[in-house]
Design an enzyme around this catalytic site. Structure first.
Site, PDB file in Angstrom:
ATOM      1  N   HIS A   1      -7.992  -0.960  -6.873  1.00 60.58           N
ATOM      2  CA  HIS A   1      -8.424  -1.574  -5.610  1.00 60.58           C
ATOM      3  C   HIS A   1      -9.917  -1.386  -5.393  1.00 60.58           C
ATOM      4  CE1 HIS A   1      -9.765  -0.928  -1.456  1.00 60.58           C
ATOM      5  NE2 HIS A   1      -9.056  -2.009  -1.176  1.00 60.58           N
TER       6      HIS A   1
ATOM      7  N   ASP B   1       0.831  -1.207   0.000  1.00 64.71           N
ATOM      8  CA  ASP B   1       0.000   0.000   0.000  1.00 64.71           C
ATOM      9  C   ASP B   1       0.867   1.259   0.000  1.00 64.71           C
ATOM     10  OD1 ASP B   1      -2.629   1.245   0.176  1.00 64.71           O
ATOM     11  OD2 ASP B   1      -2.123   1.767   2.231  1.00 64.71           O
TER      12      ASP B   1
ATOM     13  N   HIS C   1      -5.196   2.812  -6.543  1.00 65.53           N
ATOM     14  CA  HIS C   1      -6.325   2.704  -5.615  1.00 65.53           C
ATOM     15  C   HIS C   1      -7.660   2.619  -6.344  1.00 65.53           C
ATOM     16  CE1 HIS C   1      -3.753   3.379  -2.111  1.00 65.53           C
ATOM     17  NE2 HIS C   1      -4.806   3.070  -1.370  1.00 65.53           N
TER      18      HIS C   1
ATOM     19  N   HIS D   1      -6.226  -5.259   1.676  1.00 66.97           N
ATOM     20  CA  HIS D   1      -6.251  -3.962   0.996  1.00 66.97           C
ATOM     21  C   HIS D   1      -4.934  -3.685   0.271  1.00 66.97           C
ATOM     22  CE1 HIS D   1      -6.903   0.432   0.526  1.00 66.97           C
ATOM     23  NE2 HIS D   1      -5.638   0.527   0.902  1.00 66.97           N
TER      24      HIS D   1
END
Length: 366
Positions: free
Chosen positions: A259, A172, A256, A273
């Site tokens: 994601h 991340d 993201h 995540h």
């Protein structure tokens, strides 16, 4: 020049040291806090509660969260806080607990204290919450006008956390560089705030590429090391500074959005995540036309166990219709993928996803 931005650089106070949690009572006393709602998890709380200090002179209500940072869960916690007449909220756990505690505290206009048990995101640092529905589909980011009052980071707590969550945090945080750089590189001129954001994004990448392997080895050995503390602070503090100083220029872009799009499929909800974001970095690089950077990063990904493609996540069985759903969600009007240069459509994303599978199949054969 860039558009207007708001700097949200740091919590009001941050402390990183062994035994940092022991000072919680003193920090609450300094703030005149008498009653607190402590929001915690399940498994993480069982491991972390031995580090949680006795709060002499402070009444505490302890409540386990339901597994998602949702509006329903926020409202449930708000009701508990109001009934208990608390004057501060404490979040003890990972990113979703931190986000939930922040959402509750902002709703009630009271201080929030974060005691991270994981180094999987920068959630402990940042004044925002990512809101999900009860199923785990991402709904929106809520950015707050008040910073976190206090973050107490004890590396010993993180050392005892699951190593796979540390790996996800590295994935991340590595994305900070790729997502910020693709936006900032479009600017003809940069303010000092943007320069700080860009610098800290690069610092994330440099520290993680250099120190992650040694940090994970320290976790396996159960021994604190300089590399371990550096990676923990990078995931939580330095990663949070990228968006803190860069605002929309340093928060999220392509990775993201990928994601967020994956969360529309129930089959992805068990995936961490940071792992989905790390995969999103590679999809973003495919969109940018940078397969050489993907190949260069692949050994690092493989050493840590980060997913390089759908195959690595067990998602290579997704149908074309499911991939189209992902591509369409990734390019929804409000998604940050549009902060990248050029016109990015669902077809662009779909081609990148399929192209990445082909590229990584070739890399595996080499």
């Amino acid at each position: 020049m860039e558009k207007n931005l708001i700097v949200r650089g740091a919590p009001q106070e941050f402390e990183c040291r062994v035994g940092a949690w022991d000072a919680l009572g003193e920090h609450l006393e300094r703030r005149g806090v008498k009653r607190v709602l402590v929001i915690h998890g399940g498994v993480s709380w069982e491991k972390a509660r031995r580090f949680f200090p006795d709060l002499t002179g402070v009444d505490a209500i302890f409540e386990s969260y339901g597994g998602e940072c949702s509006f329903e869960e926020r409202d449930r916690m708000v009701a508990l806080a109001e009934t208990g007449h608390v004057d501060a909220v404490i979040g003890v756990g990972g990113g979703k607990i931190a986000d939930l505690a922040k959402a509750v505290a902002v709703y009630l206009a009271m201080p929030v204290v974060i005691l991270p048990t994981l180094a999987a995101t920068c959630a402990a640092w940042t004044p925002l919450s990512v809101m999900y529905d009860a199923r785990g589909e991402m709904l929106q980011y809520d950015i707050f006008a008040r910073g976190n009052a206090l973050v107490l980071l004890d590396p010993m707590v993180i050392l005892d956390s699951p190593i796979e969550l540390m790996v996800a945090g590295i994935g991340d945080t590595l994305a900070k560089w790729y997502e910020a750089d693709v936006i900032i590189s479009q600017l003809a001129e940069r303010s000092v705030e943007i320069d700080i954001s860009h610098y800290t994004a690069k610092l994330c990448r440099d520290i993680l590429l250099e120190s992650s392997a040694a940090a994970l080895e320290a976790m396996r050995d159960g021994k604190l090391s300089e590399a371990f503390v550096k990676v923990v602070e990078t995931n939580i503090m330095v990663g949070g500074m990228v968006g803190g100083f860069g605002d929309d220029y340093g928060r999220t872009s392509g990775a993201h959005s990928i994601h967020d799009a994956l969360t529309v499929l129930d089959v992805t909800h068990h995936l961490l995540h940071g792992n989905k974001v790390a995969y999103g970095v590679f999809v973003q690089l495919m969109i940018e036309g940078r397969p050489d950077e993907i190949v260069a990063l692949t050994p690092f990904y493989q050493e840590l166990g980060l997913p390089t493609c759908l195959h690595d996540m067990g998602l290579d069985v997704l149908s074309d219709a499911e991939l189209v759903r992902v591509a369409e969600r990734a390019t929804a009007e409000d998604e940050t993928i549009h902060l990248m240069s050029g016109m990015i459509t669902a077809a662009t994303v779909l081609d990148a996803i399929k192209g990445l599978e082909i590229l990584m199949a070739e890399v595996r054969v080499r």
